[in-house]
Design a protein around this motif. Structure first.
Motif, short mmCIF file in Angstrom:
data_model
loop_
_atom_site.label_atom_id
_atom_site.label_comp_id
_atom_site.label_asym_id
_atom_site.label_seq_id
_atom_site.Cartn_x
_atom_site.Cartn_y
_atom_site.Cartn_z
N GLY A 89 0.81 -1.21 0.00
CA GLY A 89 0.00 0.00 0.00
C GLY A 89 0.84 1.26 0.00
O GLY A 89 1.99 1.27 -0.43
N ASP A 90 0.25 2.31 0.53
CA ASP A 90 0.85 3.64 0.51
C ASP A 90 1.99 3.75 1.53
O ASP A 90 1.74 3.75 2.75
CB ASP A 90 -0.23 4.69 0.80
CG ASP A 90 0.31 6.10 0.82
OD1 ASP A 90 1.27 6.39 0.09
OD2 ASP A 90 -0.24 6.91 1.59
N LEU A 91 3.22 3.87 1.06
CA LEU A 91 4.38 3.95 1.94
C LEU A 91 4.40 5.25 2.75
O LEU A 91 4.86 5.26 3.89
CB LEU A 91 5.67 3.83 1.14
CG LEU A 91 5.91 2.50 0.42
CD1 LEU A 91 7.26 2.53 -0.29
CD2 LEU A 91 5.84 1.34 1.40
N GLU A 92 3.92 6.33 2.15
CA GLU A 92 3.93 7.61 2.86
C GLU A 92 3.08 7.56 4.12
O GLU A 92 3.47 8.09 5.16
CB GLU A 92 3.42 8.74 1.94
CG GLU A 92 4.34 9.05 0.77
CD GLU A 92 5.58 9.84 1.15
OE1 GLU A 92 5.62 10.42 2.27
OE2 GLU A 92 6.52 9.89 0.34
N SER A 93 1.93 6.91 4.04
CA SER A 93 1.07 6.84 5.24
C SER A 93 1.72 5.95 6.31
O SER A 93 1.61 6.25 7.50
CB SER A 93 -0.33 6.35 4.89
OG SER A 93 -0.30 5.03 4.39
N VAL A 94 2.40 4.89 5.89
CA VAL A 94 3.11 4.05 6.87
C VAL A 94 4.24 4.86 7.49
O VAL A 94 4.44 4.83 8.71
CB VAL A 94 3.66 2.76 6.20
CG1 VAL A 94 4.50 1.96 7.20
CG2 VAL A 94 2.53 1.90 5.66
N ALA A 95 4.99 5.61 6.67
CA ALA A 95 6.07 6.44 7.19
C ALA A 95 5.55 7.48 8.18
O ALA A 95 6.18 7.75 9.19
CB ALA A 95 6.80 7.12 6.03
N ASP A 96 4.37 8.03 7.90
CA ASP A 96 3.75 8.99 8.83
C ASP A 96 3.44 8.33 10.17
O ASP A 96 3.70 8.91 11.23
CB ASP A 96 2.47 9.59 8.23
CG ASP A 96 2.73 10.56 7.10
OD1 ASP A 96 3.88 11.05 6.98
OD2 ASP A 96 1.78 10.82 6.34
N TYR A 106 14.49 8.07 13.15
CA TYR A 106 14.95 8.13 11.76
C TYR A 106 14.01 7.27 10.94
O TYR A 106 13.79 6.10 11.27
CB TYR A 106 16.39 7.61 11.70
CG TYR A 106 17.04 7.54 10.36
CD1 TYR A 106 17.61 8.67 9.78
CD2 TYR A 106 17.15 6.33 9.68
CE1 TYR A 106 18.25 8.60 8.56
CE2 TYR A 106 17.80 6.25 8.45
CZ TYR A 106 18.35 7.39 7.90
OH TYR A 106 18.99 7.32 6.69
N VAL A 107 13.43 7.83 9.90
CA VAL A 107 12.53 7.09 9.01
C VAL A 107 12.92 7.43 7.58
O VAL A 107 12.98 8.60 7.22
CB VAL A 107 11.04 7.46 9.23
CG1 VAL A 107 10.14 6.72 8.26
CG2 VAL A 107 10.61 7.21 10.66
N VAL A 108 13.19 6.42 6.78
CA VAL A 108 13.57 6.67 5.39
C VAL A 108 12.91 5.63 4.48
O VAL A 108 12.87 4.44 4.81
CB VAL A 108 15.11 6.68 5.22
CG1 VAL A 108 15.73 5.35 5.57
CG2 VAL A 108 15.52 7.09 3.82
N LEU A 109 12.33 6.10 3.39
CA LEU A 109 11.78 5.20 2.38
C LEU A 109 12.93 4.77 1.49
O LEU A 109 13.78 5.60 1.13
CB LEU A 109 10.70 5.91 1.56
CG LEU A 109 9.31 5.99 2.20
CD1 LEU A 109 9.31 6.85 3.43
CD2 LEU A 109 8.29 6.45 1.21
N THR A 110 12.97 3.50 1.14
CA THR A 110 14.11 2.96 0.41
C THR A 110 13.67 2.25 -0.87
O THR A 110 12.50 1.93 -1.05
CB THR A 110 14.89 1.95 1.28
OG1 THR A 110 14.04 0.83 1.57
CG2 THR A 110 15.36 2.57 2.57
#
Length: 162
Positions: A89-96, A106-110
């Motif tokens: 699903g949506d990585l941005e919402s998980v990162a939020d 520290y949170v980074v999408l890879t």
């Protein structure tokens, strides 16, 4: 009469353009974030007031932050770990959601075999297990892998301005 380049905000979404003096100011602060503006001015050939204005502009543009960095071990946080997370699903919402967990700093999408990497600082293994429970409770999280830090060999925040 034209003004020197100094610090210019680029077109929306583009990089900020720094002149050599602004880069030198950043490098001075990376060496010592408490260095007086007068001393920085002497090193880069500007007045204290000019350095103060440039630093404020760099802060306002989000180019840099001036922060205190602590040593977690001396503050009672002996367990640090990097956790890789596979999601759907949506990585941005998980990162939020991950960003809202206090212990995650520290949170980074890879790109690659995992979707997100997070770093945690914990009071011990039971605290790490509690955080893993919070991460795994996020509906889009499918798998995690934890890499416990045994020894911090190098940590620096002086990657410069290139």
């Amino acid at each position: 009469m034209t003004t020197p380049p100094r610090v210019r905000a680029a077109a929306k979404g583009g990089p900020v353009v720094l002149d050599e003096i602004s880069k030198q100011i950043i490098e001075q602060l990376q060496t010592d974030g408490r260095k007086p503006y007068a001393a920085i001015g002497k090193a880069v050939g500007l007045s204290e007031a000019a350095v103060r204005q440039r630093v404020q502009r760099l802060l306002d543009l989000g180019v840099m932050q001036i922060v205190a960095v602590t040593d977690p071990l001396t503050l009672g946080f002996p367990r640090q770990a990097m956790i890789s997370i596979k999601c759907e699903g949506d990585l941005e919402s998980v990162a939020d959601e991950l960003s809202s967990i206090e212990e995650i700093d520290y949170v980074v999408l890879t790109a690659g075999s995992v979707d997100i990497m997070v770093e945690v600082v914990c009071e011990g293994d039971s605290h790490l297990l509690e955080i893993l429970g919070k991460i795994r409770a996020i509906p889009s999280v499918r798998a995690t892998e934890t890499f416990v830090y045994l020894k911090l060999h190098k940590q620096t925040y002086s990657w410069g301005t290139r």
